[in-house]
Design a protein around this motif. Structure first.
Motif, PDB file in Angstrom:
ATOM      1  N   UNK A  11      47.951  99.528  54.134  1.00 12.62           N
ATOM      2  CA  UNK A  11      46.754 100.313  54.054  1.00 12.62           C
ATOM      3  C   UNK A  11      44.979  99.652  54.560  1.00 12.62           C
ATOM      4  N   UNK A  12      44.049  99.798  54.922  1.00 19.19           N
ATOM      5  CA  UNK A  12      43.165  98.865  54.885  1.00 19.19           C
ATOM      6  C   UNK A  12      42.048  99.813  55.158  1.00 19.19           C
ATOM      7  N   UNK A  13      40.673  99.301  54.574  1.00 15.91           N
ATOM      8  CA  UNK A  13      39.223  99.790  54.560  1.00 15.91           C
ATOM      9  C   UNK A  13      38.532 100.426  53.718  1.00 15.91           C
ATOM     10  N   UNK A  14      37.308 101.817  53.799  1.00 15.84           N
ATOM     11  CA  UNK A  14      37.644 102.468  52.476  1.00 15.84           C
ATOM     12  C   UNK A  14      38.501 103.326  52.436  1.00 15.84           C
ATOM     13  N   UNK A  15      39.061 103.575  51.082  1.00 17.73           N
ATOM     14  CA  UNK A  15      39.793 104.246  50.739  1.00 17.73           C
ATOM     15  C   UNK A  15      41.603 103.510  50.288  1.00 17.73           C
TER      16      UNK A  15
END
Length: 405
Positions: free
Chosen positions: A376-380
């Motif tokens: 997963x990448x980015x915010x959260x």
């Protein structure tokens, strides 16, 4: 006499610069200290100083890191250390935390009996390192105090602010794990933030003088915060909108061991669990990984920065100092269950497939049986990777610290 190797000569020069810088900063403070003065004290050229440290701020932080990491290795719980606050004294009597005496030096470690006592002990140990100046009430390791001059640019201030969130999380997790199983305390981040704010001083970021006060009054106040009722729910509004992690089956070839800033011990990365790669402007997201992970997961927070000389040293200083305090107050099984690693050379980032990681990076994976099974990448991202594969029942049945059982 044997001739020194190039590496030995470089190490000797670096040690001379650090020793001279420590004297200069101690006597003159950060703002008034001069690189020329440090070079003169070390009997070196200005160029020799800059060949080892790219800036005065990097050198100042290196001095503080050297003092914190090179401090006393004995880390018995505070209850058995002479001159320390006796954990539980304020909580049990409603009075001022008492100072220990010779009888406290018997050597058998005692368990800290209350959150109030633990906070008082933590405060006493934290204050041992303030400030970096001669004649302090609590002589000991130095700590970053002249923040008005050191925090003179926005990226560094951002990193500093994110580190305060991470410090509060570490203290909170120790408090949560410290509570007896039959009386769960719930989330303790707000309480930890209050304690750290009190210790750092409400005006420390603008004027160090506003952060001063009687150290024993501060210790007593921190202990009393242990009994303050606080509504501290974990419910970030953005988490329901975080996209799920992408399932994958990529082979996981971890790099060699790195030092865990919490325990001070070398750790590897081959175990099953969650690895969150966070830039220094995204450190607040570490809690997302901790709260969403299963209770048996190994959670590793890997900190990355494009400026290891300054921001990297700030991470080592702040996180290393709060961890040093935690190790002296809490039993090993009450220490935060996450591992914290500084990826100074980008080896972990590259192994995870993020070779261009920087201070804004937020990336996470779940590792299982030698493979990366979710990314997963980015915010959260930390939340997405940690909650990957969890059912609704897993999410709803959480432990007091928010981890899925």
């Amino acid at each position: 006499m044997a001739r020194l190797t190039r590496a030995q000569q470089q190490e000797r020069t670096r040690a001379a610069v650090l020793a001279a810088a420590r004297r200069e900063f101690t006597e003159r403070g950060y703002a008034a200290a001069k690189v020329d003065g440090i070079a003169e004290r070390a009997e070196l050229t200005r160029g020799a100083v800059y060949s080892n440290f790219p800036s005065k701020r990097a050198l100042y932080l290196a001095v503080l890191v050297d003092m914190v990491e090179g401090g006393p290795k004995a880390e018995l719980p505070t209850a058995v250390r002479g001159g320390a606050v006796e954990p539980g004294a304020a909580h049990e009597r409603g009075g001022t935390p008492r100072r220990g005496n010779a009888a406290d030096r018997s050597g058998a470690a005692e368990a800290v009996p209350s959150i109030a006592g633990a906070l008082g002990a933590f405060a006493r140990i934290r204050l041992e390192g303030m400030p970096l100046a001669e004649g302090s009430v609590f002589p000991g390791q130095g700590q970053l105090r002249e923040t008005a001059d050191v925090l003179d640019d926005e990226p560094f201030r951002t990193a500093f602010g994110q580190l305060t969130h991470l410090e509060a999380l570490l203290l909170a997790l120790a408090l949560e794990a410290h509570a007896p199983a039959h009386t769960p305390t719930g989330r303790q981040v707000r309480r930890a933030q209050l304690v750290l704010r009190l210790l750092d001083g409400p005006g420390a970021a603008a004027d160090p003088a506003l952060g001063l006060g009687d150290p024993f009054d501060i210790v007593q106040a921190c202990a009393h915060l242990g009994a303050l009722p606080l509504d501290d729910a974990w419910n970030p509004p953005h988490l329901p909108y975080v996209p799920p992690a992408q399932a994958c089956g990529d082979p996981w070839t971890p790099p060699g061991q790195s030092r865990d800033l919490i325990t001070g011990l070398p750790v590897g990365f081959a175990e099953d669990g969650v690895i969150a790669l966070l830039g220094t402007s995204r450190l607040k997201s570490a809690e997302e990984a901790v709260r969403a992970a299963r209770s048996r997961d190994r959670v590793t927070v890997v900190v990355t920065t494009s400026d290891p000389a300054e921001t990297g040293r700030l991470v080592r200083l702040r996180a290393g100092d709060v961890a040093r305090c935690l190790r002296r107050v809490f039993a090993p099984d009450a220490l935060p269950r996450l591992r914290l690693v500084l990826d100074e050379h980008g080896l972990l980032a590259s192994a995870l497939g993020v070779p261009d990681a920087d201070d804004a990076t937020e990336y996470a994976v779940r590792v299982r049986r030698g493979a990366i099974v979710a990314r997963a990448k980015g915010r959260g991202a930390a939340h997405a990777a940690a909650s990957s594969g969890l059912t609704t029942s897993h999410v709803s049945q959480t432990t007091p610290d928010g981890a899925a059982s």
